[in-house]
Design a protein around this motif. Structure first.
Motif, PDB file in Angstrom:
ATOM      1  N   MET A   1     -16.953  -0.575  -6.160  1.00  0.00           N
ATOM      2  CA  MET A   1     -15.752  -1.322  -6.450  1.00  0.00           C
ATOM      3  C   MET A   1     -14.754  -0.406  -6.885  1.00  0.00           C
ATOM      4  O   MET A   1     -14.847   0.548  -7.579  1.00  0.00           O
ATOM      5  CB  MET A   1     -15.893  -2.024  -7.863  1.00  0.00           C
ATOM      6  N   ASP A   2     -13.634  -0.448  -6.565  1.00  0.00           N
ATOM      7  CA  ASP A   2     -12.396   0.343  -6.241  1.00  0.00           C
ATOM      8  C   ASP A   2     -11.015  -0.545  -6.865  1.00  0.00           C
ATOM      9  O   ASP A   2     -10.288  -0.883  -5.901  1.00  0.00           O
ATOM     10  CB  ASP A   2     -12.221   1.069  -5.186  1.00  0.00           C
ATOM     11  N   PRO A   3     -10.803  -0.570  -8.364  1.00  0.00           N
ATOM     12  CA  PRO A   3      -9.785  -1.182  -8.662  1.00  0.00           C
ATOM     13  C   PRO A   3      -8.185  -0.814  -7.994  1.00  0.00           C
ATOM     14  O   PRO A   3      -7.526  -1.628  -7.371  1.00  0.00           O
ATOM     15  CB  PRO A   3      -9.595  -1.083 -10.254  1.00  0.00           C
ATOM     16  N   PRO A   4      -7.906   0.311  -8.045  1.00  0.00           N
ATOM     17  CA  PRO A   4      -6.718   0.494  -7.393  1.00  0.00           C
ATOM     18  C   PRO A   4      -6.737   0.377  -5.906  1.00  0.00           C
ATOM     19  O   PRO A   4      -5.646  -0.121  -5.269  1.00  0.00           O
ATOM     20  CB  PRO A   4      -6.523   2.185  -7.708  1.00  0.00           C
ATOM     21  N   GLY A   5      -7.783   0.675  -5.363  1.00  0.00           N
ATOM     22  CA  GLY A   5      -7.991   0.402  -3.912  1.00  0.00           C
ATOM     23  C   GLY A   5      -8.204  -1.096  -3.593  1.00  0.00           C
ATOM     24  O   GLY A   5      -7.697  -1.391  -2.235  1.00  0.00           O
ATOM     25  N   THR A   6      -8.479  -1.961  -4.202  1.00  0.00           N
ATOM     26  CA  THR A   6      -8.287  -3.216  -4.175  1.00  0.00           C
ATOM     27  C   THR A   6      -6.847  -3.892  -3.814  1.00  0.00           C
ATOM     28  O   THR A   6      -6.654  -4.865  -3.217  1.00  0.00           O
ATOM     29  CB  THR A   6      -9.034  -3.908  -5.223  1.00  0.00           C
ATOM     30  N   VAL A   7      -5.981  -3.267  -4.632  1.00  0.00           N
ATOM     31  CA  VAL A   7      -4.597  -3.550  -4.547  1.00  0.00           C
ATOM     32  C   VAL A   7      -4.038  -3.949  -3.221  1.00  0.00           C
ATOM     33  O   VAL A   7      -3.166  -4.998  -3.070  1.00  0.00           O
ATOM     34  CB  VAL A   7      -3.495  -3.060  -5.573  1.00  0.00           C
ATOM     35  N   PRO A   8      -3.878  -2.967  -2.369  1.00  0.00           N
ATOM     36  CA  PRO A   8      -3.349  -3.042  -1.002  1.00  0.00           C
ATOM     37  C   PRO A   8      -3.874  -4.520  -0.345  1.00  0.00           C
ATOM     38  O   PRO A   8      -3.185  -5.217   0.446  1.00  0.00           O
ATOM     39  CB  PRO A   8      -3.827  -1.903  -0.294  1.00  0.00           C
ATOM     40  N   VAL A   9      -5.304  -4.669  -0.355  1.00  0.00           N
ATOM     41  CA  VAL A   9      -6.065  -5.750   0.252  1.00  0.00           C
ATOM     42  C   VAL A   9      -5.707  -7.047  -0.452  1.00  0.00           C
ATOM     43  O   VAL A   9      -5.204  -8.032   0.291  1.00  0.00           O
ATOM     44  CB  VAL A   9      -7.532  -5.499   0.165  1.00  0.00           C
ATOM     45  N   PHE A  10      -5.592  -7.056  -1.871  1.00  0.00           N
ATOM     46  CA  PHE A  10      -4.959  -8.163  -2.541  1.00  0.00           C
ATOM     47  C   PHE A  10      -3.694  -8.419  -2.068  1.00  0.00           C
ATOM     48  O   PHE A  10      -3.233  -9.811  -1.795  1.00  0.00           O
ATOM     49  CB  PHE A  10      -4.990  -7.815  -4.162  1.00  0.00           C
ATOM     50  N   LEU A  11      -2.618  -7.557  -2.140  1.00  0.00           N
ATOM     51  CA  LEU A  11      -1.263  -7.798  -1.511  1.00  0.00           C
ATOM     52  C   LEU A  11      -1.005  -8.278  -0.252  1.00  0.00           C
ATOM     53  O   LEU A  11      -0.369  -8.938   0.291  1.00  0.00           O
ATOM     54  CB  LEU A  11      -0.335  -6.597  -2.073  1.00  0.00           C
ATOM     55  N   SER A  12      -1.907  -7.738   0.679  1.00  0.00           N
ATOM     56  CA  SER A  12      -2.085  -8.193   1.856  1.00  0.00           C
ATOM     57  C   SER A  12      -2.693  -9.530   2.181  1.00  0.00           C
ATOM     58  O   SER A  12      -1.946 -10.306   3.180  1.00  0.00           O
ATOM     59  CB  SER A  12      -2.917  -7.185   2.843  1.00  0.00           C
ATOM     60  N   LEU A 158       2.500  -2.374   5.619  1.00  0.00           N
ATOM     61  CA  LEU A 158       2.093  -1.122   5.743  1.00  0.00           C
ATOM     62  C   LEU A 158       0.777  -0.952   4.879  1.00  0.00           C
ATOM     63  O   LEU A 158      -0.057  -0.541   5.427  1.00  0.00           O
ATOM     64  CB  LEU A 158       3.141  -0.116   5.338  1.00  0.00           C
ATOM     65  N   LEU A 159       0.832  -1.608   3.629  1.00  0.00           N
ATOM     66  CA  LEU A 159      -0.526  -1.577   2.839  1.00  0.00           C
ATOM     67  C   LEU A 159      -1.578  -2.058   3.344  1.00  0.00           C
ATOM     68  O   LEU A 159      -2.611  -1.711   3.328  1.00  0.00           O
ATOM     69  CB  LEU A 159      -0.052  -2.073   1.809  1.00  0.00           C
ATOM     70  N   ALA A 160      -1.503  -3.297   4.082  1.00  0.00           N
ATOM     71  CA  ALA A 160      -2.125  -4.227   4.784  1.00  0.00           C
ATOM     72  C   ALA A 160      -2.943  -3.434   5.789  1.00  0.00           C
ATOM     73  O   ALA A 160      -4.210  -3.194   6.155  1.00  0.00           O
ATOM     74  CB  ALA A 160      -1.766  -5.307   5.496  1.00  0.00           C
ATOM     75  N   LYS A 161      -2.242  -2.469   6.798  1.00  0.00           N
ATOM     76  CA  LYS A 161      -2.795  -1.536   7.724  1.00  0.00           C
ATOM     77  C   LYS A 161      -3.510  -0.367   7.029  1.00  0.00           C
ATOM     78  O   LYS A 161      -4.646  -0.084   7.381  1.00  0.00           O
ATOM     79  CB  LYS A 161      -1.547  -1.105   8.520  1.00  0.00           C
ATOM     80  N   ILE A 162      -2.906   0.054   6.046  1.00  0.00           N
ATOM     81  CA  ILE A 162      -3.623   1.479   5.178  1.00  0.00           C
ATOM     82  C   ILE A 162      -5.140   0.761   4.693  1.00  0.00           C
ATOM     83  O   ILE A 162      -6.165   1.244   4.782  1.00  0.00           O
ATOM     84  CB  ILE A 162      -2.800   1.838   4.207  1.00  0.00           C
ATOM     85  N   ALA A 163      -5.122  -0.549   4.057  1.00  0.00           N
ATOM     86  CA  ALA A 163      -6.078  -1.081   3.538  1.00  0.00           C
ATOM     87  C   ALA A 163      -7.158  -1.609   4.358  1.00  0.00           C
ATOM     88  O   ALA A 163      -8.291  -1.258   4.386  1.00  0.00           O
ATOM     89  CB  ALA A 163      -5.795  -2.337   2.923  1.00  0.00           C
ATOM     90  N   GLY A 164      -6.646  -2.083   5.485  1.00  0.00           N
ATOM     91  CA  GLY A 164      -7.675  -2.111   7.095  1.00  0.00           C
ATOM     92  C   GLY A 164      -8.331  -1.033   7.202  1.00  0.00           C
ATOM     93  O   GLY A 164      -9.491  -0.927   7.477  1.00  0.00           O
ATOM     94  N   LEU A 165      -7.516   0.229   7.308  1.00  0.00           N
ATOM     95  CA  LEU A 165      -8.070   1.410   7.719  1.00  0.00           C
ATOM     96  C   LEU A 165      -9.187   1.736   6.753  1.00  0.00           C
ATOM     97  O   LEU A 165     -10.450   2.369   7.198  1.00  0.00           O
ATOM     98  CB  LEU A 165      -7.274   2.369   7.870  1.00  0.00           C
ATOM     99  N   LEU A 166      -8.953   1.912   5.466  1.00  0.00           N
ATOM    100  CA  LEU A 166      -9.811   2.291   4.408  1.00  0.00           C
ATOM    101  C   LEU A 166     -11.145   1.317   4.492  1.00  0.00           C
ATOM    102  O   LEU A 166     -12.112   1.941   4.184  1.00  0.00           O
ATOM    103  CB  LEU A 166      -9.275   2.234   3.159  1.00  0.00           C
TER     104      LEU A 166
END
Length: 186
Positions: A1-12, A158-166
């Motif tokens: 579980m990664d709270p800050p890392g969840t934000v890009p996916v959440f926003l996307s 952009l965040l969606a793409k970065i989140a997808g990569l991560l």
């Protein structure tokens, strides 16, 4: 579980929705995750044993599911059809599970419960850790609207793409851990 890392996916997934819908999605996804993680903390090993599933199989399946979600985020298919997404509650799937309460979190919870070995203090610490992580997850997602004001529409893309990569990297790691688990268990 990664709270800050969840934000890009959440926003996307919900960044283009009104603030009240984002707040509801944050609350629902965290509650779903808390329910799933708690269920697996209490009865996870029994569930896996009953179904004949090992931790490596859970990791492999979860990794493949996360890879599918990651590919949707990378190709833009997941966020480019807002009309189709309106009828689907993304807070439950994919946010609540498998992103928050994913195979890695479930497997880790089962392993930590196993390591507690009947010690009450260890069980209490694990329960507090689970609740704390979920509170931090909720806060990160709930107040991600501040980020929307800064990054705007193109930033969400952009965040969606970065989140997808991560997410793809996490998925590959889960599959690799699964293969390693199968090899060491054989």
């Amino acid at each position: 579980m990664d709270p800050p890392g969840t934000v890009p996916v959440f926003l996307s997934l919900v960044g283009r929705k009104p603030p009240s819908a984002r707040a509801r999605a944050a609350r629902q996804s965290v509650l779903v995750s808390l329910l799933v993680i708690s269920l697996f903390a209490v009865a996870g090993q029994a569930i896996l044993t009953y179904l004949g599933i090992g931790i490596p199989a859970l990791q492999g399946a979860g990794g493949l599911l996360l890879l599918l979600i990651a590919l949707d985020l990378l190709t833009g298919r997941g966020g480019s059809e807002p009309e189709a997404m309106e009828d689907v509650n993304v807070a439950l799937v994919p946010l609540g599970t498998p992103l928050l309460a994913g195979p890695g979190a479930i497997a880790a919870t089962i392993v930590f419960v196993r390591q507690a070995e009947g010690r009450i203090g260890a069980y209490v610490a694990l329960a507090l850790a689970i609740v704390t992580v979920h509170l931090v997850l909720w806060a990160c997602m709930r107040y991600s609207g501040v980020l929307i004001k800064v990054i705007r529409e193109s930033g969400i893309t952009l965040l969606a793409k970065i989140a997808g990569l991560l997410l793809a990297a996490i998925a590959v790691q889960l599959v690799a851990d699964s293969v390693r688990g199968f090899i060491s268990g054989a």
